[in-house]
Enzyme design. Structure first.
Site: not given
Ligand SMILES: [Zn+2]
Length: 401
Positions: A156-158, A195, A197
């Site tokens: 989920h960060h990429a 989180h 992002e």
């Protein structure tokens, strides 16, 4: 605080699950043998064998053999699939670096940073993870499955042109886009300790994807984003919901956030599909994060989400204690597929015992009672966050707070 555990009675849960299974809803566990050849570098905390281990556990417990459950193989995502979110120049750089042609300027895209090292499988593993989540989305949009779990996904960060936090390609964003392309409203519930992002930014100004994240506060944990004030922009205002949590957050406090904020939002938004990022790094003892959950909290949430009857795409995510992560994913697969009632985990189904010598009870963690000190530090912070969200977000969805 009242616990959701109080609301869940195993007989009722089992009965509802039996009814659901009787309607023909299929739950799919996604797995590819290609995953077994893929590795992050040895000194990287992300261990890809978590997924293989998860499959071994669910298989040994008979959680893949029910007639309403299927194991489905998948192929890596192709270039055009990835370009639905990622920029061509970034994909070129990833491919080149993975092939051994790394250039210093790629560092501006996060490639070769401490958390996103250059290694041969960096592109191919991401392609596989995305292939899994896109296959999951296709199974749901076609009506071939009601619940799909891709434990190899959850990156989920990429960003469109940015590698971040062990994530090179964002399978969650790609999966959500696959749904919105056909006009489906998506609710993302991100339970990773960090989180997400990358997902937040992708849909920050849109209202056809609502992103809800419970995570350790950016004050104490990477990536330093995900505060209450980040609520979306323009037509997406009120469709980004962040619940930053203090160090040592325990099950009851976490479940209070779910009950007071997430449940009303699911009911009000009425999504066509729910996407859950099930990073297991919020578990107590994770070496990278500082929350103190047991897998009972995750299981209670999964159980309640499934009860909405909305199609569910669940992915893996973080989780840096490999054994705890695999055992918990197996537990959650059992809960979402109807093979396990959360008050009655399979201790030894069919005479098959788990191999772990550390833990003898099965898949479910022991209950952990928070200390007085823990309650004093966590409870007021969580209550404050809940109040802010209900004040700032609920009016956007005509929910009375
Ligand atoms: Zn994480």
């Amino acid at each position: 605080m009242r616990s959701l555990h109080d609301n869940v009675r195993s007989e009722e849960a089992l009965k509802r699950k039996c009814e659901r299974m009787a309607t023909g809803d299929i739950a799919v566990f996604l797995y590819s043998h290609e995953l077994e050849d893929e590795r992050y570098p040895d000194d990287c905390p992300l261990k890809t064998e978590r997924v293989l281990r998860t499959r071994e556990i669910v298989s040994s417990l008979g959680l893949l053999s029910d007639s309403r459950v299927e194991e489905v193989n998948f192929a890596p995502a192709g270039r055009s699939d990835l370009e639905a979110f990622h920029l061509p120049a970034y994909l070129d750089a990833l491919e080149a670096a993975a092939a051994g042609h790394h250039r210093l300027e790629y560092l501006e895209m996060g490639i070769g940073s401490k958390d996103c090292p250059v290694f041969p499988d960096m592109y191919s593993y991401g392609q596989l993870a995305c292939g899994g989540t896109l296959t999951a989305a296709d199974l749901i949009t076609s009506g071939d499955a009601h619940i799909v779990f891709n434990p190899s996904g959850g990156f989920h960060h990429a960003g469109p042109a940015m590698a971040s936090g062990f994530c090179y390609l964002n399978d969650i964003v790609l999966g959500c886009l696959r749904f919105t392309e056909v006009g489906m409203k998506v609710l993302v519930l991100d339970l990773d300790a960090h989180h997400g992002e990358g997902v937040q930014e992708a849909f920050y100004d849109r209202n056809d994807v609502i992103y809800i994240s419970l995570h350790e506060s950016g004050r104490t944990l990477f990536p330093g984003t995900g505060f209450e004030r980040e609520i979306g922009a323009d037509s997406g205002r009120g469709y980004t919901v962040n619940m930053p949590l203090p160090v040592d957050t325990y099950d009851d406090a976490y479940l209070e956030c779910f009950q007071q904020v997430v449940m009303p939002l699911i009911a009000a938004y009425a999504p066509d599909v729910i996407v859950m990022e099930l990073g297991m790094d919020a578990l107590s003892g994770d070496p990278l994060a500082h929350l103190a959950l047991t897998n009972n909290a995750y299981a209670t949430i999964v159980d309640n989400v499934v009860e909405f009857g909305t199609p569910l795409l669940a992915t893996g995510g973080g989780g840096y204690h490999p054994d705890n992560t695999a055992r918990s994913w197996a537990f959650l697969w059992g809960v979402m597929s109807g093979g396990v009632a959360i008050d009655h985990p399979p201790l030894a189904l069919g005479g098959v015992f788990l191999e772990s010598t550390e833990w003898h009870g099965g898949l479910q963690d022991r209950t952990q009672v928070p200390t007085v000190k823990q309650r004093r530090s966590v409870e007021p912070a969580v209550a404050n966050t809940i109040e802010r969200i209900r004040r700032d977000i609920f009016p956007c969805h005509s929910i009375s707070s």
